[in-house]
Structure formats: structure tokens, C-alpha cells
Design an enzyme around this catalytic site. Structure first.
Site, PDB file in Angstrom:
ATOM      1  N   THR A 100      -6.959   4.228  18.911  1.00 39.78           N
ATOM      2  CA  THR A 100      -5.703   4.921  18.656  1.00 39.78           C
ATOM      3  C   THR A 100      -4.679   3.945  18.104  1.00 39.78           C
ATOM      4  OG1 THR A 100      -4.732   4.507  20.838  1.00 39.78           O
ATOM      5  CG2 THR A 100      -6.158   6.440  20.626  1.00 39.78           C
ATOM      6  N   GLU A 101      -3.745   4.463  17.327  1.00 44.16           N
ATOM      7  CA  GLU A 101      -2.624   3.671  16.810  1.00 44.16           C
ATOM      8  C   GLU A 101      -1.352   4.514  16.911  1.00 44.16           C
ATOM      9  OE1 GLU A 101      -2.585   0.569  16.097  1.00 44.16           O
ATOM     10  OE2 GLU A 101      -4.701   0.048  15.720  1.00 44.16           O
TER      11      GLU A 101
END
Length: 303
Positions: free
Chosen positions: A271-272
Site C-alpha cells: 500500500t502507498e
């Protein structure tokens, strides 16, 4: 876009040991791993077995913890959540802890849940991407790793590795990537820094060897209920990489030594979150991380 010259080293020349020492001496403690992370880990002892899987002996000792859910059953697939591989990426750590605290029976009965909330506690305290040796743990997940953060996690996960079905590694992309961390990397390597366009919003990094586009799509759909998904730039890219789907790019996880290459789990993502967006809050960023984990587990559970 290139940044100004980094204050350590000589442009065009890689750092020597004296430059790394100079960099280390400039780092300062900004927050407490014990007070802000370990206390939250200890508060989960009713639901989780707390495992100390290693110790980082830096200027002070940093014990490393994993949370193994007490409803563990042999033969059940493992869902692995990792956070804080880059210690400065705050919502990764607190998102992993929030997921553990909010874990529902539907997930703890479908999976053996294993959470490693903060892989790099020194990085958490000093708000750093690197460890004290100026090594990026998230380029160091391979045997004989120069980063103890990576090697200790590799050793810990090894007995579980073949049973991991899904792995979600929680990260952030921040404005300090351009103001500090990418310039520092270029200085360390003796190369020219070219900043990337920081996406405004949440996005995912899939593994090129096991991209699972429907899995990534389902995660983004869940996250979109709590925060916005990053749009591609004018080159149809995110951070200089062509998109493979809305809010999704791909990296070669194992080749690059990334944490998402820690196991051969068929369902894996990084995830970012973008905490510097005017549309985000710290609470919203943590909620996005939790939503990503929930979306991932919901998708796999429904297969």
C-alpha cells in the site's frame, strides 16, 4: 525535477564510511517507539500472542515484535500484515496496529493472522527511511541481508512462509521523499537526483511476478470508501512507473529485495498512502491502511 545538492558528500562520488557516520550523527530522536508503538502492542495481549522475534542493538536496544492471533489453527492459510519497514511511514505502523485491534471474527476464523507492526523502530523514532548504517531495509529482503531489520524478519517468517496466502505490506509516499530521502539516496550513490511526481492519493504496488489485478482492484475499491485513489499523471504513470490499473503500478518484489517479496504468497501488495494531501488527515490515513487489509482479506476469503 532535480533537488539542490545534498549537504553530505561530494556530488558524483559515492559516500564512504565517514559520510555515513556524518549522516548518522545528524539524526535525532523525534518520537518514542516504546510509548507510541510497544504500549499498543502490549494492549493486544488478550487477542494475540506477542512474540519478540529479534533485537536491534543500535544506540539503544529495540525489541522487535510480531502479533500471532490466538485463534491459530494448523492447516489454515496465513494472512501476513507488515508495517513500518520504512519507519518514517507512520500510518503503516498505526494502520497495522489498528487492524489488529479491530480484527473481526470473520477474518480470524478464515485465516491465521500474523501482524508485524513495526519492522524498523529506529526509523520510526528518527523519522527515517534508512537504518543507522544508511541502508534501506526495503531493498534488503534477501538472505545475507546487510540490514538486520530485514534479516531478522526473514528468519522469523521462514517457518511460516509456505503457508502465507496473502501478504499486505503497509507504506506511505510522502513529500519528504523528494525533499530528503531521494536526494540522500542520490548523494549516497554518487548519482544525480531526479525527483518523482508525488501522487495525491492512495495507490498500490503489485508484484510483477504475481500481479493479481482483480485482487488489487478489490483493495482499491474498499479503500475508496474512506479516501481518494491517486490518479495517473499526464504520462499515465505513478512515481515514474506506468500504471497497470487504476491506482496500481508494479515492481519486481523479490528482484528488488522488497518486503512484499518476503514470501511466495500468491496474493501480495504494497500500500502507498499520501499523508501530505490536503484531503487527508492522520486518522484518515490509518483508516485507509485498515481498509486495504480488510479489502484484501475479503477478496481472498471469497474465492
Amino acid at each position: 525535477m532535480s533537488n539542490t545538492i545534498y549537504p553530505i558528500g561530494t556530488p558524483g562520488e559515492p559516500w564512504g564510511p565517514e559520510h555515513k557516520q556524518q549522516w548518522l550523527e545528524a539524526q535525532k530522536i523525534h518520537r518514542s517507539y516504546q510509548d507510541e508503538v510497544v504500549t499498543k502492542i502490549q494492549a493486544l495481549s488478550a487477542q494475540f500472542e506477542i512474540i519478540e522475534y529479534g533485537l536491534l542493538a543500535y544506540q539503544q536496544d529495540y525489541p522487535l515484535f510480531a502479533l500471532k492471533h490466538k485463534n491459530w489453527q494448523a492447516g489454515r492459510p496465513i494472512a501476513l500484515v507488515t508495517g513500518g519497514v520504512h519507519g518514517y511511514e507512520t500510518s503503516g505502523i498505526h494502520g497495522a496496529l489498528a487492524f489488529a485491534a479491530e480484527l473481526t471474527p470473520e477474518h480470524s476464523q478464515a485465516f491465521n493472522i500474523l501482524v508485524v507492526p513495526c519492522v524498523s523502530p529506529w526509523g520510526y523514532e528518527t523519522i527515517n527511511r534508512w537504518n543507522p548504517d544508511a541502508i534501506d531495509p526495503n531493498r534488503s529482503f534477501y538472505e545475507g541481508s546487510p540490514a538486520p531489520e530485514a534479516q531478522l524478519l526473514l528468519d522469523f517468517i521462514a517457518p511460516f512462509s509456505s503457508d502465507v496466502l496473502v501478504h499486505i505490506d503497509l507504506h506511505e509516499t510522502t513529500d519528504t521523499d523528494n525533499s530528503e530521502f531521494r536526494p540522500a539516496l542520490a548523494a549516497r550513490e554518487g548519482t544525480t537526483n531526479n525527483n518523482w511526481n508525488i501522487p495525491d492519493g492512495f495507490y498500490l504496488v503489485a508484484d510483477t511476478e504475481r500481479p493479481q489485478p482483480e485482487f488489487q482492484k478489490a483493495i482499491n475499491a474498499k479503500v475508496a470508501t474512506v479516501t481518494h485513489i491517486a490518479e495517473a499523471d499526464i504520462n499515465n504513470q505513478l512515481i515514474g512507473v506506468p500504471i497497470s490499473g487504476h491506482g496500481v503500478i508494479e515492481y519486481a518484489g523479490r528482484k528488488l529485495g522488497l518486503c512484499m517479496g518476503l514470501t511466495l504468497a500468491p496474493y501480495v501488495t504494497t500500500t502507498e498512502v499520501y499523508p501530505d494531501s490536503p484531503r487527508s488527515t492522520p486518522e484518515n490515513c490509518v483508516a485507509a491502511q485498515v481498509a486495504a487489509v480488510v479489502g484484501a482479506l475479503d477478496f481472498v476469503r471469497a474465492l
